[in-house]
Design an enzyme around this catalytic site. Sequence first.
Site, short mmCIF file in Angstrom:
data_model
loop_
_atom_site.label_atom_id
_atom_site.label_comp_id
_atom_site.label_asym_id
_atom_site.label_seq_id
_atom_site.Cartn_x
_atom_site.Cartn_y
_atom_site.Cartn_z
N TYR A 165 0.83 -1.21 0.00
CA TYR A 165 0.00 0.00 0.00
C TYR A 165 0.87 1.26 0.00
O TYR A 165 0.61 2.20 -0.76
CB TYR A 165 -0.89 -0.04 1.24
CG TYR A 165 -1.87 1.09 1.37
CD1 TYR A 165 -3.01 1.16 0.57
CD2 TYR A 165 -1.70 2.07 2.34
CE1 TYR A 165 -3.93 2.18 0.72
CE2 TYR A 165 -2.62 3.09 2.50
CZ TYR A 165 -3.73 3.14 1.69
OH TYR A 165 -4.64 4.16 1.84
N LYS B 285 0.96 4.08 -2.92
CA LYS B 285 0.54 5.43 -2.60
C LYS B 285 1.67 6.44 -2.84
O LYS B 285 1.42 7.57 -3.25
CB LYS B 285 0.05 5.50 -1.15
CG LYS B 285 -1.30 4.84 -0.94
CD LYS B 285 -2.34 5.37 -1.91
CE LYS B 285 -3.76 4.98 -1.55
NZ LYS B 285 -4.73 5.45 -2.56
#
Length: 295
Positions: free
Chosen positions: A154, A158
């Site tokens: 993640y 991101k």
Amino acid sequence: MIDFTDRVAIVTGAGAGLGRSHALGLAARGARVVVNDMGAGADDVAAEIEAAGGRAWAHRADVSDTEAVADMIAQAHAKWGRIDILINNAGILRDKTFAKMDMADFRKVVDVHLIGSANCCHAVWPIMRNQGYGRIVLTASGSGLYGNFGQANYGAAKAAMVGLMNVLHLEGARDDIRINTLAPTAATAMTEGLLPQAALALLAPETITPGVLYLASENGPSRTILSAGGGTFAVTQIRETQGTLIKGEITPEAVEAAWNDITDNTEAQDLENAFAQTRKYALRAAQAEGITLDW
């Protein structure tokens, strides 16, 4: 007054949470909204907008599926004649420490967040260029900007939003396509169980959406990382120290000896692009050698 009358907006992952809040916020100020989500929530949010007197249309494309995204964009453009705003919000979590993480889970998270955002941007890009107008918001996270235990997939996806923003900002400037990145902290299904209940009550998506509406507005900025949560808004900046030129032999020991000067933030600066960094280094090296560069 920020107004989106006659604007067409696409919000991905808009069936719940932040995406739903963004879609409702855009619709309340006049935008026609494409509500994208893989679940039934897309239809529910579109119906909610219509019931309030707005205009909306649901599409269940998986943003990581290039053909499904192309179909969504083509239908939206055929239906309403333009696409002015793209809010890339869709995302998933598959948290595990990196040592225990299956690489398929790493790839899936990157596919949804990074490839999904790139798919949507790529599909709307020619439309926005032809219009001479576009506003795109990417969604990053504190996990990508600062790190978070158990979120290597993640966090990597991101952080990639910032790199995508930086390049699209440069390529879209001529056609008034402005690109910004939101780094939200919100109480959503994705954060449930990660934050204390008292904190969740303060971090409602509705406290973040006003920042998104500003980024997507006609007079909004470009190439800005807006961090938001609980009504607080801040800008995260990537800056480079002035650094120091190592004279004589360039060795690891010389780097170590100069470390305090290398890391001195006193005159840190924003750099316009990667070439600005290259130019800075080359000019400094040339000056030390008594060489004049025609730049």
